[in-house]
Design a protein around this motif. Structure first.
Motif, PDB file in Angstrom:
ATOM      1  N   SER A 151       0.301  -0.579  -3.298  1.00 60.03           N
ATOM      2  CA  SER A 151       0.528  -1.497  -4.417  1.00 60.03           C
ATOM      3  C   SER A 151      -0.432  -1.241  -5.572  1.00 60.03           C
ATOM      4  O   SER A 151      -0.024  -1.163  -6.737  1.00 60.03           O
ATOM      5  CB  SER A 151       0.407  -2.953  -3.944  1.00 60.03           C
ATOM      6  OG  SER A 151       1.377  -3.248  -2.962  1.00 60.03           O
ATOM      7  N   TYR A 181      -0.436  -9.474  -9.053  1.00 57.93           N
ATOM      8  CA  TYR A 181       0.960  -9.362  -9.473  1.00 57.93           C
ATOM      9  C   TYR A 181       1.127  -9.765 -10.937  1.00 57.93           C
ATOM     10  O   TYR A 181       1.985  -9.232 -11.640  1.00 57.93           O
ATOM     11  CB  TYR A 181       1.846 -10.219  -8.568  1.00 57.93           C
ATOM     12  CG  TYR A 181       1.937  -9.668  -7.154  1.00 57.93           C
ATOM     13  CD1 TYR A 181       2.578  -8.465  -6.903  1.00 57.93           C
ATOM     14  CD2 TYR A 181       1.354 -10.342  -6.079  1.00 57.93           C
ATOM     15  CE1 TYR A 181       2.654  -7.943  -5.618  1.00 57.93           C
ATOM     16  CE2 TYR A 181       1.423  -9.825  -4.793  1.00 57.93           C
ATOM     17  CZ  TYR A 181       2.069  -8.624  -4.569  1.00 57.93           C
ATOM     18  OH  TYR A 181       2.132  -8.101  -3.304  1.00 57.93           O
ATOM     19  N   ILE A 204       7.870  -0.578  -8.847  1.00 60.21           N
ATOM     20  CA  ILE A 204       8.724  -1.669  -8.354  1.00 60.21           C
ATOM     21  C   ILE A 204       9.363  -1.275  -7.022  1.00 60.21           C
ATOM     22  O   ILE A 204       9.295  -2.018  -6.037  1.00 60.21           O
ATOM     23  CB  ILE A 204       9.802  -2.023  -9.392  1.00 60.21           C
ATOM     24  CG1 ILE A 204       9.140  -2.528 -10.682  1.00 60.21           C
ATOM     25  CG2 ILE A 204      10.772  -3.061  -8.837  1.00 60.21           C
ATOM     26  CD1 ILE A 204      10.112  -2.788 -11.805  1.00 60.21           C
ATOM     27  N   TYR A 205       9.983  -0.082  -7.001  1.00 57.53           N
ATOM     28  CA  TYR A 205      10.589   0.394  -5.758  1.00 57.53           C
ATOM     29  C   TYR A 205       9.534   0.534  -4.658  1.00 57.53           C
ATOM     30  O   TYR A 205       9.734   0.093  -3.525  1.00 57.53           O
ATOM     31  CB  TYR A 205      11.266   1.757  -5.973  1.00 57.53           C
ATOM     32  CG  TYR A 205      12.402   1.764  -6.966  1.00 57.53           C
ATOM     33  CD1 TYR A 205      13.291   0.697  -7.048  1.00 57.53           C
ATOM     34  CD2 TYR A 205      12.608   2.851  -7.816  1.00 57.53           C
ATOM     35  CE1 TYR A 205      14.340   0.702  -7.957  1.00 57.53           C
ATOM     36  CE2 TYR A 205      13.662   2.870  -8.720  1.00 57.53           C
ATOM     37  CZ  TYR A 205      14.518   1.801  -8.788  1.00 57.53           C
ATOM     38  OH  TYR A 205      15.559   1.814  -9.686  1.00 57.53           O
ATOM     39  N   ILE A 255       7.905  -2.857  -3.331  1.00 64.08           N
ATOM     40  CA  ILE A 255       8.864  -3.579  -2.481  1.00 64.08           C
ATOM     41  C   ILE A 255       8.965  -2.914  -1.110  1.00 64.08           C
ATOM     42  O   ILE A 255       8.915  -3.581  -0.063  1.00 64.08           O
ATOM     43  CB  ILE A 255      10.249  -3.643  -3.156  1.00 64.08           C
ATOM     44  CG1 ILE A 255      10.195  -4.552  -4.388  1.00 64.08           C
ATOM     45  CG2 ILE A 255      11.299  -4.161  -2.171  1.00 64.08           C
ATOM     46  CD1 ILE A 255      11.467  -4.543  -5.217  1.00 64.08           C
TER      47      ILE A 255
END
Length: 291
Positions: free
Chosen positions: A93, A270, A249-250, A253
């Protein structure tokens, strides 16, 4: 029927999704960043060589261009090294959120490389991105090394995209990819050789690592590398870098779904990541409307 630009754009989205999965593989592979990248490039060169032989693609080009491709290969190798190193010392992340700054590095590099003028809104959005990064720095200071490595990786990725956008107008994407990846292997091999890193332990791979490396080098590298270079014939470097910003984003997730608690971050993280991503998207929309 879809025109070349639309098909290239859709193809690029598939490539970006694959790259989002690359971060997951980097987390799953137990090797350190340097041998991981070396094996990735080595296997990828092998896959591309097989493809070249099968398609009977000529690889003879001027020696000066070979040298330029080899140097570009060092840039992408360093990008991958800093990328995977960032994942190892922080997490997926953090790395992917910071990697999304690549579009703004492109905005800074393109004017220098192509002699274009910088525009005021890019400078403004750059300041907003810095604000987003400062939020991440503040709440995730334990990952400071990973953040800095990811930012360096984003800069190297942007530099590579700008350089390759010029080469792809003249040379076959497969040939470019072949020499650039070979250059990365060459430079890293010299470094490993002088560092006495080529020993029995270096060449001992677990079955899991070998399996993940084969996926990483074939689908996520050989295929994605050639395909991403090919779409640059129809898309600008900025469009490519802007779309690549969907990779976080991909990837985030996928990381949360696969690694769960290890990838769950604070709400402030975030917030900072969303500020960066939204700013990048707005920048791209303004640029598209002006064009």
């Amino acid at each position: 029927m879809l025109n070349d630009n639309v098909k290239s754009y859709l193809h690029l989205h598939l490539i970006v999704f694959i790259w989002g999965f690359t971060a997951i593989l980097g987390r799953l592979i137990t090797l350190d960043a340097l041998p991981l990248v070396w094996y990735r490039m080595l296997f990828a060169v092998g896959f591309i060589f097989i493809y070249i032989r099968y398609k009977k693609i000529g690889v003879k080009i001027p020696r000066t261009m070979i040298l330029k491709f080899l140097v570009a290969g060092l840039i992408i190798a360093l990008h991958w090294f800093t990328f995977f190193r960032a994942i190892k010392v922080s997490n997926v992340s953090i790395t992917l959120a910071c990697l999304s700054t690549g579009a703004f590095f492109t905005s800074l590099i393109e004017p220098i490389f192509f002699g274009k003028k910088m525009v005021w809104y890019e400078i403004f959005f750059g300041v907003v991105v810095v604000i987003g990064l400062s939020i991440i720095f503040h709440v995730e200071s334990v990952y400071i090394e990973g953040i800095l490595l990811a930012l360096l990786s984003a800069f190297l990725s942007a530099s590579f995209a700008v350089i390759n956008s010029k080469y792809v107008q003249t040379y076959d994407p497969t040939v470019i990819s072949y020499y650039e990846l070979a250059g990365g292997v060459l430079f890293f091999s010299v470094f490993l050789l002088f560092g006495n890193s080529f020993n029995a332990e270096f060449f001992q791979l677990s079955l899991n690592d070998l399996f993940y490396l084969l996926i990483l080098s074939s689908v996520c590298t050989a295929y994605a590398f050639i395909a991403s270079t090919a779409v640059m014939k129809f898309l600008s470097p900025y469009t490519v870098m802007l779309t690549i910003n969907l990779e976080p984003i991909y990837g985030i997730i996928l990381a949360v779904l696969i690694f769960k608690d290890k990838e769950e971050m604070s709400s402030h993280f975030y917030l900072g990541a969303m500020i960066i991503l939204i700013t990048v998207i707005l920048n791209g929309l303004i640029k598209s409307r002006k064009k």
